[in-house]
Write a protein that holds these residues in place. Structure first.
Motif, mmCIF file in Angstrom:
data_model
loop_
_atom_site.group_PDB
_atom_site.id
_atom_site.type_symbol
_atom_site.label_atom_id
_atom_site.label_comp_id
_atom_site.label_asym_id
_atom_site.label_seq_id
_atom_site.Cartn_x
_atom_site.Cartn_y
_atom_site.Cartn_z
ATOM 1 N N ILE A 163 0.952 -1.463 0.105
ATOM 2 C CA ILE A 163 -0.027 -0.136 0.097
ATOM 3 C C ILE A 163 0.677 1.285 -0.092
ATOM 4 C CG2 ILE A 163 -1.729 1.470 1.288
ATOM 5 C CD1 ILE A 163 -2.702 -1.397 2.449
ATOM 6 N N GLY A 164 2.165 1.297 0.633
ATOM 7 C CA GLY A 164 2.942 2.274 0.917
ATOM 8 C C GLY A 164 3.522 2.477 -0.558
ATOM 9 N N LEU A 165 3.504 1.486 -1.502
ATOM 10 C CA LEU A 165 3.961 1.866 -2.860
ATOM 11 C C LEU A 165 3.005 2.275 -3.744
ATOM 12 C CD1 LEU A 165 6.084 -1.441 -3.108
ATOM 13 C CD2 LEU A 165 7.043 0.816 -2.930
ATOM 14 N N GLY A 166 1.589 1.848 -3.325
ATOM 15 C CA GLY A 166 0.507 2.286 -4.255
ATOM 16 C C GLY A 166 0.308 0.995 -5.014
ATOM 17 N N ARG A 167 0.832 -0.345 -4.506
ATOM 18 C CA ARG A 167 0.509 -1.405 -5.272
ATOM 19 C C ARG A 167 -1.004 -1.956 -4.923
ATOM 20 N NH1 ARG A 167 5.868 -4.756 -6.508
ATOM 21 N NH2 ARG A 167 6.860 -3.291 -8.080
ATOM 22 N N LEU A 168 -1.412 -1.582 -3.852
ATOM 23 C CA LEU A 168 -2.564 -2.146 -3.180
ATOM 24 C C LEU A 168 -3.285 -0.709 -2.814
ATOM 25 C CD1 LEU A 168 -1.966 -4.954 -0.725
ATOM 26 C CD2 LEU A 168 -3.247 -5.171 -2.877
ATOM 27 N N ASP A 169 -4.732 -0.674 -2.833
ATOM 28 C CA ASP A 169 -5.403 0.376 -2.432
ATOM 29 C C ASP A 169 -5.676 0.309 -1.102
ATOM 30 O OD1 ASP A 169 -7.577 -1.023 -2.191
ATOM 31 O OD2 ASP A 169 -8.143 -0.676 -4.081
ATOM 32 N N PHE A 170 -6.397 1.276 -0.531
ATOM 33 C CA PHE A 170 -6.769 1.456 0.958
ATOM 34 C C PHE A 170 -8.020 0.618 1.381
ATOM 35 C CE2 PHE A 170 -4.735 5.380 -0.033
ATOM 36 C CZ PHE A 170 -3.815 5.438 0.767
ATOM 37 N N ARG A 171 -8.716 -0.156 0.453
ATOM 38 C CA ARG A 171 -9.978 -0.539 0.513
ATOM 39 C C ARG A 171 -10.021 -1.610 2.003
ATOM 40 N NH1 ARG A 171 -12.392 -2.258 -5.201
ATOM 41 N NH2 ARG A 171 -9.977 -1.788 -5.600
ATOM 42 N N ARG A 172 -9.206 -2.428 1.945
ATOM 43 C CA ARG A 172 -9.068 -3.349 3.429
ATOM 44 C C ARG A 172 -8.360 -2.745 4.574
ATOM 45 N NH1 ARG A 172 -8.067 -9.011 0.217
ATOM 46 N NH2 ARG A 172 -8.382 -9.847 2.197
ATOM 47 N N CYS A 173 -8.166 -1.327 4.602
ATOM 48 C CA CYS A 173 -7.640 -0.785 5.401
ATOM 49 C C CYS A 173 -8.360 -0.183 6.646
ATOM 50 C CB CYS A 173 -6.492 0.291 5.091
ATOM 51 S SG CYS A 173 -5.118 -0.057 4.323
ATOM 52 N N SER A 174 -8.025 -0.179 7.950
ATOM 53 C CA SER A 174 -8.605 0.457 8.914
ATOM 54 C C SER A 174 -8.404 2.145 8.401
ATOM 55 C CB SER A 174 -8.046 0.332 10.150
ATOM 56 O OG SER A 174 -6.826 0.961 10.370
ATOM 57 N N SER A 177 -2.165 7.014 8.239
ATOM 58 C CA SER A 177 -0.492 6.648 8.266
ATOM 59 C C SER A 177 -0.052 6.223 7.004
ATOM 60 C CB SER A 177 -0.466 5.873 9.565
ATOM 61 O OG SER A 177 -0.649 4.548 9.039
ATOM 62 N N LEU A 178 -0.757 5.544 5.981
ATOM 63 C CA LEU A 178 -0.047 5.067 4.806
ATOM 64 C C LEU A 178 -0.089 6.136 3.889
ATOM 65 C CD1 LEU A 178 -1.570 1.460 4.864
ATOM 66 C CD2 LEU A 178 1.091 2.260 4.924
ATOM 67 N N ARG A 179 -1.065 6.996 3.892
ATOM 68 C CA ARG A 179 -1.006 8.310 3.169
ATOM 69 C C ARG A 179 0.198 8.870 3.515
ATOM 70 N NH1 ARG A 179 -5.504 9.083 -0.194
ATOM 71 N NH2 ARG A 179 -7.460 7.944 0.521
ATOM 72 N N ARG A 180 0.648 9.013 4.833
ATOM 73 C CA ARG A 180 1.899 9.804 5.046
ATOM 74 C C ARG A 180 3.123 9.140 4.716
ATOM 75 N NH1 ARG A 180 4.721 12.961 5.315
ATOM 76 N NH2 ARG A 180 5.933 13.871 6.851
ATOM 77 N N THR A 181 2.972 7.806 4.841
ATOM 78 C CA THR A 181 3.987 7.124 4.524
ATOM 79 C C THR A 181 4.535 7.182 2.869
ATOM 80 O OG1 THR A 181 3.557 5.470 6.151
ATOM 81 C CG2 THR A 181 5.048 4.435 4.574
ATOM 82 N N ARG A 182 3.435 7.169 2.252
ATOM 83 C CA ARG A 182 3.583 7.222 0.706
ATOM 84 C C ARG A 182 4.386 8.528 0.371
ATOM 85 N NH1 ARG A 182 -2.074 5.598 -2.467
ATOM 86 N NH2 ARG A 182 -1.807 3.239 -1.943
ATOM 87 N N ARG A 183 4.015 9.618 1.082
ATOM 88 C CA ARG A 183 4.640 10.883 0.898
ATOM 89 C C ARG A 183 6.086 10.885 1.283
ATOM 90 N NH1 ARG A 183 -0.311 12.843 2.566
ATOM 91 N NH2 ARG A 183 0.654 13.687 4.559
ATOM 92 N N ALA A 184 6.331 10.017 2.357
ATOM 93 C CA ALA A 184 7.626 10.289 3.135
ATOM 94 C C ALA A 184 8.707 9.291 2.530
ATOM 95 C CB ALA A 184 7.367 9.799 4.504
ATOM 96 N N LEU A 185 8.316 8.286 1.939
ATOM 97 C CA LEU A 185 9.284 7.212 1.458
ATOM 98 C C LEU A 185 10.259 7.670 0.330
ATOM 99 C CD1 LEU A 185 7.386 3.756 1.069
ATOM 100 C CD2 LEU A 185 9.262 4.137 2.584
#
Ligand SMILES: [Fe+2]
Ligand SMILES: [Fe+2]
Length: 255
Positions: free
Chosen positions: A67-78, A84-92
Motif C-alpha cells: 500500500i505504501g508503494l501504491g500497489r494496493l489500495d486502501f479498501r481493506r485498511c482501517s 498513516s499510509l498516506r503519510r508513508t507514501r509521501r515520506a518514502l
C-alpha cells in the motif's frame, strides 16, 4: 537446517525494531528474516527499511509495504492505517521504494519452511480462525508440496496453530515450544510494533530452530513514548474529524 531470528510487522517503528534486532543478535541469531510490513503507522519508514536491509537476511512484502508503494489500495485498511499510509507514501525515499518493490510475496526459506505475510495466497487475509488456518494448510500443500511449517505475520499476535488432517489445534506461543513434527505448523512471531496494542508495549519476535523444530518466543521493551511522540509530530496519527470523514467516504463508496 539452521537457527533463524524471525520478526515482522515493524510498521516504521524504529525504537521497537532496534530493540528486537539487538536482542536477537545478543542471543546469537546470525540469520534474521522478516515476514513483512516494514512500513506504515509510525514515523520512520526509511530508517526501518535501512535497518532491515542491513540486518535481515531475507524479507517478504507485507500489505502495508504494498500500500505504501501504491500497489494496493486502501479498501481493506482501517482508517488509522489509511491515514498513516498516506503519510508513508509521501515520506518514502526513492531508494526505499525501490527496495520495497523488489521484495517477494512469499519465500521458501529452506525445504519445507515457507514465509508468507497474511494468508498463503492473500497478503491481506488474517489467519485467525481454525477454518481459515485449515484452508491455508491446503493452499500451502498445493503451492509448496511437502511444506511442514509456515511462518506468517499480519495478525500481530504470537501464535502457533498445528494442523493434523482436518484437526486444527492452537498451541500456547510462550517461551520455548517444541513444534509437532507430524503436523503442519503455522507460526506467527508477533509484532515488533506495539503502538496499537493496549497495556505494556513490547516488541515481539522469535528464534526458530529448523533442525530441532523449536520456536522460542520473546518480547522486549522499547522507548514507546518516543515512537508515539514522533508519530504524532510527523503526522502519522489520525484525528477524530478525519476519522469521521473517512467513515463518510467509505459509506459513499458502498452506496
Ligand atoms: Fe502489520
Ligand atoms: Fe499486514
Amino acid at each position: 537446517m539452521a537457527v533463524f531470528g524471525v520478526l515482522g510487522d515493524i510498521h516504521g517503528n524504529r525504537e521497537g525494531l532496534v530493540a528486537a534486532l539487538d536482542a536477537l543478535e545478543a542471543n546469537g541469531a546470525r540469520r534474521i528474516v522478516c515476514v513483512g510490513d516494514v512500513v506504515g503507522y509510525n514515523a520512520d519508514p526509511d530508517e526501518c527499511v535501512a535497518l532491515v536491509r542491513r540486518r535481515c537476511a531475507l524479507t517478504i512484502a507485507g500489505n502495508h509495504d504494498l500500500i505504501g508503494l501504491g500497489r494496493l489500495d486502501f479498501r481493506r485498511c482501517s482508517n488509522k492505517a489509511q491515514y498513516s499510509l498516506r503519510r508513508t507514501r509521501r515520506a518514502l525515499a526513492r531508494e526505499s521504494r525501490e527496495w520495497l518493490a523488489s521484495l517477494p510475496a512469499r519465500h521458501e526459506l529452506e525445504r519445507g519452511v515457507v514465509l508468507v505475510h497474511g494468508g498463503v495466497r492473500d497478503v491481506q487475509q488474517y489467519m485467525v480462525t481454525p477454518g481459515i488456518i485449515r484452508d491455508n494448510a491446503a493452499l500451502l500443500s498445493e503451492d509448496f508440496p511437502g511444506a511442514r511449517l509456515c511462518l506468517f505475520g499480519h495478525s500481530h499476535e504470537q501464535k502457533i496453530y498445528a494442523v493434523d488432517g482436518d484437526e486444527v489445534r492452537e498451541v500456547a506461543a510462550q517461551g520455548l515450544v517444541q513444534l509437532d513434527r507430524n503436523a503442519i505448523s503455522f507460526v506467527n512471531p508477533g509484532s515488533v510494533d506495539a503502538s496499537r496494542k493496549h497495556g505494556l508495549k513490547l516488541a515481539e519476535f522469535m528464534v526458530f530452530d529448523s533442525e530441532k523444530l523449536t520456536a522460542d518466543f520473546a518480547r522486549v521493551p522499547y522507548d514507546e513514548a518516543q515512537t508515539e511522540a514522533r508519530a504524532s509530530a510527523g503526522g502519522y496519527r489520525i484525528d477524530r474529524w478525519r476519522d469521521r470523514l473517512y467513515d463518510f467516504q467509505r459509506r459513499l463508496i458502498r452506496a
